[in-house]
Design a protein around this motif. Structure first.
Motif, mmCIF file in Angstrom:
data_model
loop_
_atom_site.group_PDB
_atom_site.id
_atom_site.type_symbol
_atom_site.label_atom_id
_atom_site.label_comp_id
_atom_site.label_asym_id
_atom_site.label_seq_id
_atom_site.Cartn_x
_atom_site.Cartn_y
_atom_site.Cartn_z
ATOM 1 N N HIS A 1 0.846 -1.194 0.000
ATOM 2 C CA HIS A 1 0.000 0.000 0.000
ATOM 3 C C HIS A 1 0.878 1.239 0.000
ATOM 4 O O HIS A 1 1.837 1.345 0.771
ATOM 5 C CB HIS A 1 -0.914 -0.013 1.228
ATOM 6 C CG HIS A 1 -2.088 0.889 1.130
ATOM 7 N ND1 HIS A 1 -1.994 2.257 1.299
ATOM 8 C CD2 HIS A 1 -3.399 0.635 0.857
ATOM 9 C CE1 HIS A 1 -3.187 2.795 1.154
ATOM 10 N NE2 HIS A 1 -4.065 1.843 0.881
ATOM 11 N N SER A 2 0.558 2.201 -0.845
ATOM 12 C CA SER A 2 1.431 3.356 -1.030
ATOM 13 C C SER A 2 1.356 4.364 0.113
ATOM 14 O O SER A 2 2.266 5.174 0.280
ATOM 15 C CB SER A 2 1.102 4.065 -2.349
ATOM 16 O OG SER A 2 -0.228 4.549 -2.340
ATOM 17 N N VAL A 3 0.284 4.318 0.903
ATOM 18 C CA VAL A 3 0.152 5.253 2.029
ATOM 19 C C VAL A 3 0.437 4.530 3.339
ATOM 20 O O VAL A 3 1.320 4.937 4.113
ATOM 21 C CB VAL A 3 -1.249 5.892 2.060
ATOM 22 C CG1 VAL A 3 -1.337 6.916 3.193
ATOM 23 C CG2 VAL A 3 -1.583 6.548 0.726
ATOM 24 N N CYS A 4 -0.306 3.484 3.623
ATOM 25 C CA CYS A 4 -0.116 2.689 4.839
ATOM 26 C C CYS A 4 0.712 1.457 4.487
ATOM 27 O O CYS A 4 0.174 0.426 4.088
ATOM 28 C CB CYS A 4 -1.464 2.288 5.429
ATOM 29 S SG CYS A 4 -2.505 3.695 5.895
ATOM 30 N N ARG A 5 2.011 1.574 4.619
ATOM 31 C CA ARG A 5 2.925 0.572 4.083
ATOM 32 C C ARG A 5 2.844 -0.779 4.784
ATOM 33 O O ARG A 5 3.356 -1.774 4.280
ATOM 34 C CB ARG A 5 4.362 1.096 4.165
ATOM 35 C CG ARG A 5 4.581 2.498 3.670
ATOM 36 C CD ARG A 5 4.352 2.656 2.197
ATOM 37 N NE ARG A 5 5.265 1.895 1.374
ATOM 38 C CZ ARG A 5 5.599 2.226 0.129
ATOM 39 N NH1 ARG A 5 5.093 3.330 -0.409
ATOM 40 N NH2 ARG A 5 6.399 1.479 -0.589
ATOM 41 N N GLN A 6 2.180 -0.831 5.929
ATOM 42 C CA GLN A 6 2.067 -2.112 6.637
ATOM 43 C C GLN A 6 1.112 -3.062 5.940
ATOM 44 O O GLN A 6 1.149 -4.272 6.187
ATOM 45 C CB GLN A 6 1.618 -1.889 8.090
ATOM 46 C CG GLN A 6 0.201 -1.345 8.277
ATOM 47 C CD GLN A 6 0.155 0.169 8.353
ATOM 48 O OE1 GLN A 6 0.878 0.858 7.638
ATOM 49 N NE2 GLN A 6 -0.700 0.691 9.228
ATOM 50 N N PHE A 7 0.282 -2.558 5.065
ATOM 51 C CA PHE A 7 -0.661 -3.413 4.352
ATOM 52 C C PHE A 7 -0.020 -3.899 3.053
ATOM 53 O O PHE A 7 0.506 -3.106 2.269
ATOM 54 C CB PHE A 7 -1.959 -2.662 4.071
ATOM 55 C CG PHE A 7 -2.647 -2.163 5.314
ATOM 56 C CD1 PHE A 7 -2.922 -3.030 6.367
ATOM 57 C CD2 PHE A 7 -3.005 -0.837 5.452
ATOM 58 C CE1 PHE A 7 -3.545 -2.573 7.534
ATOM 59 C CE2 PHE A 7 -3.624 -0.368 6.598
ATOM 60 C CZ PHE A 7 -3.890 -1.241 7.643
ATOM 61 N N ALA A 8 -0.052 -5.214 2.873
ATOM 62 C CA ALA A 8 0.608 -5.870 1.732
ATOM 63 C C ALA A 8 2.105 -5.586 1.738
ATOM 64 O O ALA A 8 2.740 -5.496 0.681
ATOM 65 C CB ALA A 8 -0.014 -5.460 0.415
ATOM 66 N N ALA A 9 2.684 -5.462 2.930
ATOM 67 C CA ALA A 9 4.119 -5.180 3.048
ATOM 68 C C ALA A 9 4.934 -6.268 2.348
ATOM 69 O O ALA A 9 4.668 -7.457 2.496
ATOM 70 C CB ALA A 9 4.518 -5.087 4.514
ATOM 71 N N GLY A 10 5.911 -5.840 1.582
ATOM 72 C CA GLY A 10 6.788 -6.777 0.896
ATOM 73 C C GLY A 10 6.235 -7.365 -0.386
ATOM 74 O O GLY A 10 6.913 -8.159 -1.047
#
Length: 253
Positions: A120-129
């Motif tokens: 995710h381009s804003v909340c990087r913890q989502f779909a990290a990696g």
């Protein structure tokens, strides 16, 4: 057949997906990044028997308008294309059908469609990696299937993709600003595709020009740019929507 990779990738995830997909299709002959300063874009010369792989990120269920405007400047000459909608594990909503309409209006013949997940381009913890190793293998398989279909001489039939017309209303994200860690280096201004950040005053962003692509946040060497307290609010909203791992999809007529 020349393979043209066309991307609009502010934070790199969309380009990575495109590269993995193109690796399965074959050698990419040209690569065009539309998320650049307009003067720096070298639009590809596409012939009728070429194949274009057009990859764009999903912004709140829609395609970025700047990406649409720049794709219209590509001369398609009736070439076949693959459309790729890349999203941050929530949903792609109407982006895929919007891309189908945009590509068709630009003169392409849509022969395949892919939805894929990237961080995710804003909340990087989502779909990290992501795309991860599993995504890479699957996207490579998608590319091989597309190549096999492209080898057929049969006409491309019309096909229906998930999504709605009219498209959902676009709700823009917050405009990034710099905090007191900003050193005024200007890296963000040099990379902003709309020039919404003044090189001589990079601490602020022109909201009339900003498309909330988060490229400035990605390239800041001291992590000074962001959307402040709104980030935690957005993360709380997205958490139940992004909790389950979404998978990539291939659509062939």
């Amino acid at each position: 057949m020349t393979i043209h990779q066309i991307t609009f990738s502010p934070t790199g995830g969309t380009r990575r997906v495109s590269e993995l997909l193109c690796a399965g299709i074959g050698t990419t002959d040209t690569a065009t990044e539309l998320c650049s300063w307009e003067d720096d874009i070298a639009y590809p010369d596409i012939a009728a028997d070429d194949l274009a792989v057009i990859s764009m990120p999903v912004f709140a269920g829609r395609v970025p308008m700047l990406a649409v405007e720049r794709l219209k400047r590509v001369s398609a000459h009736g070439a076949r294309c693959v459309i790729v909608a890349v999203y941050g594990n929530r949903a792609y909503d109407d982006a895929l059908v919007e891309m189908q309409d945009i590509a068709t209006a630009a003169g392409f013949r849509v022969m395949a469609a892919v939805t894929a997940i990237a961080e995710h381009s804003v909340c990087r913890q989502f779909a990290a990696g992501r795309p991860d190793a599993s995504d890479a293998a699957q996207l490579g398989e998608f590319g091989a299937a597309i190549l096999a279909r492209a080898a057929l001489s049969a006409p491309i039939p019309e096909f229906t993709l998930p999504g709605h017309r009219p498209y959902r209303e676009y709700s823009p994200c917050a405009v990034p600003e710099a905090d007191d860690r900003c050193q005024g280096c200007g890296a963000c201004a040099a990379q902003c595709p709309t020039r919404a950040i003044a090189p001589d005053h990079p601490q602020t962003t022109d909201p009339a020009l900003c498309i909330s692509c988060m490229r400035c946040v990605q390239v800041c060497p001291v992590h000074a740019r962001g959307i402040g307290q709104r980030l935690s609010m957005l993360a709380a909203h997205l958490e139940p929507l992004c909790r389950e791992r979404q998978e990539n999809s291939l659509y062939l007529p």
